[in-house]
Enzyme design. Structure first.
Site, PDB file in Angstrom:
ATOM      1  N   LYS A 122      -8.783  -2.882  -3.550  1.00  0.00           N
ATOM      2  CA  LYS A 122      -8.605  -1.501  -4.005  1.00  0.00           C
ATOM      3  C   LYS A 122      -7.297  -0.957  -3.460  1.00  0.00           C
ATOM      4  O   LYS A 122      -6.874  -1.418  -2.402  1.00  0.00           O
ATOM      5  CB  LYS A 122      -9.776  -0.605  -3.584  1.00  0.00           C
ATOM      6  CG  LYS A 122     -10.175  -0.623  -2.106  1.00  0.00           C
ATOM      7  CD  LYS A 122      -9.420  -0.026  -1.004  1.00  0.00           C
ATOM      8  CE  LYS A 122      -8.447   1.028  -0.952  1.00  0.00           C
ATOM      9  NZ  LYS A 122      -7.738   1.128   0.357  1.00  0.00           N
ATOM     10  N   TYR A 172     -11.910   6.140  -1.930  1.00  0.00           N
ATOM     11  CA  TYR A 172     -13.257   6.251  -1.331  1.00  0.00           C
ATOM     12  C   TYR A 172     -13.847   7.627  -1.614  1.00  0.00           C
ATOM     13  O   TYR A 172     -15.030   7.762  -1.925  1.00  0.00           O
ATOM     14  CB  TYR A 172     -13.206   6.024   0.186  1.00  0.00           C
ATOM     15  CG  TYR A 172     -12.890   4.599   0.539  1.00  0.00           C
ATOM     16  CD1 TYR A 172     -13.828   3.592   0.328  1.00  0.00           C
ATOM     17  CD2 TYR A 172     -11.652   4.242   1.059  1.00  0.00           C
ATOM     18  CE1 TYR A 172     -13.540   2.277   0.618  1.00  0.00           C
ATOM     19  CE2 TYR A 172     -11.356   2.930   1.356  1.00  0.00           C
ATOM     20  CZ  TYR A 172     -12.302   1.947   1.129  1.00  0.00           C
ATOM     21  OH  TYR A 172     -12.005   0.648   1.412  1.00  0.00           O
TER      22      TYR A 172
HETATM   23  P1  NAD Z   1      -1.012  -5.587   5.291  1.00  0.00           P
HETATM   24  O1  NAD Z   1       0.281  -4.870   5.318  1.00  0.00           O
HETATM   25  O2  NAD Z   1      -1.686  -5.800   6.591  1.00  0.00           O
HETATM   26  O3  NAD Z   1      -0.855  -6.991   4.586  1.00  0.00           O
HETATM   27  C1  NAD Z   1      -0.103  -7.137   3.397  1.00  0.00           C
HETATM   28  C2  NAD Z   1       0.136  -8.605   3.139  1.00  0.00           C
HETATM   29  O4  NAD Z   1       0.941  -8.714   1.972  1.00  0.00           O
HETATM   30  C3  NAD Z   1       0.914  -9.284   4.284  1.00  0.00           C
HETATM   31  O5  NAD Z   1       0.396 -10.575   4.473  1.00  0.00           O
HETATM   32  C4  NAD Z   1       2.332  -9.355   3.752  1.00  0.00           C
HETATM   33  O6  NAD Z   1       3.049 -10.457   4.260  1.00  0.00           O
HETATM   34  C5  NAD Z   1       2.076  -9.544   2.259  1.00  0.00           C
HETATM   35  N1  NAD Z   1       3.218  -9.102   1.433  1.00  0.00           N
HETATM   36  C6  NAD Z   1       3.721  -9.786   0.408  1.00  0.00           C
HETATM   37  N2  NAD Z   1       4.752  -9.152  -0.141  1.00  0.00           N
HETATM   38  C7  NAD Z   1       4.918  -8.021   0.558  1.00  0.00           C
HETATM   39  C8  NAD Z   1       5.842  -6.942   0.479  1.00  0.00           C
HETATM   40  N3  NAD Z   1       6.798  -6.895  -0.453  1.00  0.00           N
HETATM   41  N4  NAD Z   1       5.738  -5.937   1.379  1.00  0.00           N
HETATM   42  C9  NAD Z   1       4.753  -5.937   2.312  1.00  0.00           C
HETATM   43  N5  NAD Z   1       3.840  -6.953   2.440  1.00  0.00           N
HETATM   44  C10 NAD Z   1       3.940  -7.978   1.557  1.00  0.00           C
HETATM   45  O7  NAD Z   1      -1.970  -4.786   4.292  1.00  0.00           O
HETATM   46  P2  NAD Z   1      -3.542  -4.830   4.231  1.00  0.00           P
HETATM   47  O8  NAD Z   1      -4.084  -3.730   5.058  1.00  0.00           O
HETATM   48  O9  NAD Z   1      -4.027  -6.198   4.459  1.00  0.00           O
HETATM   49  O10 NAD Z   1      -3.782  -4.380   2.698  1.00  0.00           O
HETATM   50  C11 NAD Z   1      -3.660  -5.304   1.622  1.00  0.00           C
HETATM   51  C12 NAD Z   1      -4.501  -4.781   0.442  1.00  0.00           C
HETATM   52  O11 NAD Z   1      -5.857  -4.682   0.856  1.00  0.00           O
HETATM   53  C13 NAD Z   1      -4.114  -3.407  -0.063  1.00  0.00           C
HETATM   54  O12 NAD Z   1      -4.268  -3.337  -1.443  1.00  0.00           O
HETATM   55  C14 NAD Z   1      -5.111  -2.478   0.610  1.00  0.00           C
HETATM   56  O13 NAD Z   1      -5.356  -1.288  -0.112  1.00  0.00           O
HETATM   57  C15 NAD Z   1      -6.334  -3.359   0.644  1.00  0.00           C
HETATM   58  N6  NAD Z   1      -7.239  -2.997   1.755  1.00  0.00           N
HETATM   59  C16 NAD Z   1      -8.539  -2.755   1.464  1.00  0.00           C
HETATM   60  C17 NAD Z   1      -9.408  -2.401   2.459  1.00  0.00           C
HETATM   61  C18 NAD Z   1     -10.849  -2.159   2.138  1.00  0.00           C
HETATM   62  O14 NAD Z   1     -11.561  -1.613   2.976  1.00  0.00           O
HETATM   63  N7  NAD Z   1     -11.330  -2.587   0.984  1.00  0.00           N
HETATM   64  C19 NAD Z   1      -8.953  -2.274   3.784  1.00  0.00           C
HETATM   65  C20 NAD Z   1      -7.621  -2.559   4.053  1.00  0.00           C
HETATM   66  C21 NAD Z   1      -6.771  -2.918   3.022  1.00  0.00           C
END
Ligand code: NAD
Length: 378
Positions: free
Chosen positions: A138, A224
């Site tokens: 999401k 949410y």
């Molecule tokens: P994060 O920043 O921790 O991780 C992002 C990942 O994408 C990293 O591994 C990074 O290397 C990679 N990436 C690839 N290309 C990139 C770019 N151009 N810029 C930045 N990163 C890049 O983020 P996250 O918290 O893991 O979130 C990832 C996804 O998961 C998002 O869509 C977020 O909304 C979703 N999320 C959902 C929940 C939930 O409760 N369902 C919780 C956290 C995150």
């Protein structure tokens, strides 16, 4: 590794939950016989950031019907770390360039896209074209058009799609839906929902960059509050009005900081939501004409906590929401149970997101919504 037992399979079939016609038409890894439930489904995580690292991969160690089979990462150093930690064979490790070769990998059944929001559509569509079932984090994408493109790609390639709405698998959410459906507190009159946290991190993070996030608090935590407003009211809204507030414009240069919105429902009920990257909020309160119930916290990773105007607590044993969520999708694939977070639900929420931004751009003007029952799963 645990397997789906003959007993659980028999129990599900005897409840009429197995649709063999459908099962025969969807792709699975080689060696898997639909309807036989003879293995766990292999999931590949795309994007190994904090959510994959600290939530999804650990949760996959607790699932009954799926397991961590592969990874897709743009960071070379992560390959060996994850390979070691989760015993992932080299042949199941991909990068963003060779990802499409996953079409030839018989072990991967499901691709789970966990990248910055603006990358969801590209990778979900590539996964669908490779014949893999898809879970998309999401918010589903950064526009309604992108949601449609993902849904179409999945339909065209005969694969199933779910959004990573973990709360839809949480027992507290089922309880909320039950109270509303059974009118435990009579008709719902008013719903109030908050979802936010204070962001003080790296100002260059992707969540503050609109080209990668699609927006700020609304895209992140706002979904949410939209979801709780809808299942708190038990129906889709017919209109929305919204306002935006900025108190730290030097930090939130490119994305929204705090948004409030009001929904109207066809039966006269109303809801108010607040989402923020500059204020904590984690609450759902639903007022009926004969009492109220509340979850606070309402949508963190758990344990969730709830209470009612009767002085009762709402309490369920803790299990990782992400494990429940991935098992729910695996059961949908294996046993034709309901898809409780389909792509249409993600698209509906993006229609609402776009209407909220439109309302803000028009000075808070009420925006009609013609959603019907889109995304409602009962
Ligand atoms: P994060 O920043 O921790 O991780 C992002 C990942 O994408 C990293 O591994 C990074 O290397 C990679 N990436 C690839 N290309 C990139 C770019 N151009 N810029 C930045 N990163 C890049 O983020 P996250 O918290 O893991 O979130 C990832 C996804 O998961 C998002 O869509 C977020 O909304 C979703 N999320 C959902 C929940 C939930 O409760 N369902 C919780 C956290 C995150």
């Amino acid at each position: 590794m645990k397997h789906i037992t003959r007993r659980s399979f028999t129990s599900l079939t005897s409840k009429g939950l197995l649709g063999t016609a459908l099962l025969g038409s969807i792709p699975f890894a080689k060696g898997f016989t639909p309807g036989q439930n003879n293995k766990k489904l292999g999931i590949a995580l795309v994007g190994l950031g904090s959510y994959s690292t600290y939530q999804l991969a650990p949760s996959l160690q607790e699932t009954d019907h799926c397991y961590l089979a592969g990874i897709v990462t743009g960071t070379k150093e992560k390959e060996s770390v994850w390979k070691e930690k989760y015993n992932i064979p080299k042949k199941n490790i991909y990068n963003y360039e060779n990802f499409d070769d996953i079409v030839n990998n018989d072990v991967i059944d499901v691709v789970y896209v966990v990248l910055p929001n603006s990358m969801h559509a590209e990778f979900c569509i590539r996964a669908a074209k490779a014949g893999k079932h898809v879970i998309c984090e999401k918010p589903m994408a950064i526009s309604v058009d992108e949601c449609d493109a993902i849904i179409n790609a999945c339909n065209e390639n005969g694969v199933k799609l779910a959004v990573g709405y973990r709360m839809q698998s949480d027992p507290y959410t089922h309880e909320v839906k039950k109270y509303v459906k059974e009118k435990t507190f009579d008709d719902v009159l008013f719903v109030s929902s908050d979802a936010g946290y204070v962001s003080n991190g790296n100002p260059d993070q992707w969540r503050l960059d609109k080209s990668l996030s699609g927006g700020g608090a609304l895209m992140n935590m706002g979904v949410y509050a939209i979801q709780t407003s809808i299942y708190g009211a038990g129906q889709n809204p017919i209109s929305v009005s919204a306002q935006e507030f900025s108190t730290r414009p030097e930090y939130f240069k490119d994305t929204d900081e705090t948004i409030t919105a009001q929904f109207k429902f066809a039966n006269g009920a109303v809801a108010h939501m607040m989402t923020s990257h500059n204020a904590n909020g984690n609450r759902l309160k639903v007022h009926g004409s004969k009492g109220w119930f509340e979850l606070d916290p309402a949508h963190s990773y758990g344990p969730i906590s709830g209470r009612t105007s009767n002085g009762n607590t709402i309490e369920f044993p803790f299990k990782k929401q992400q494990a429940l969520q991935m098992d729910d999708f695996a059961k949908h694939l294996l046993l034709n149970t309901k898809n409780i977070a389909p792509g249409e639900m993600g698209k509906r929420d993006m229609i609402i997101v776009e209407a909220i931004y439109k309302s803000i751009s028009e000075g808070g003007k009420e925006q009609p919504l013609a959603l019907g029952n889109l995304g409602i799963v009962s």
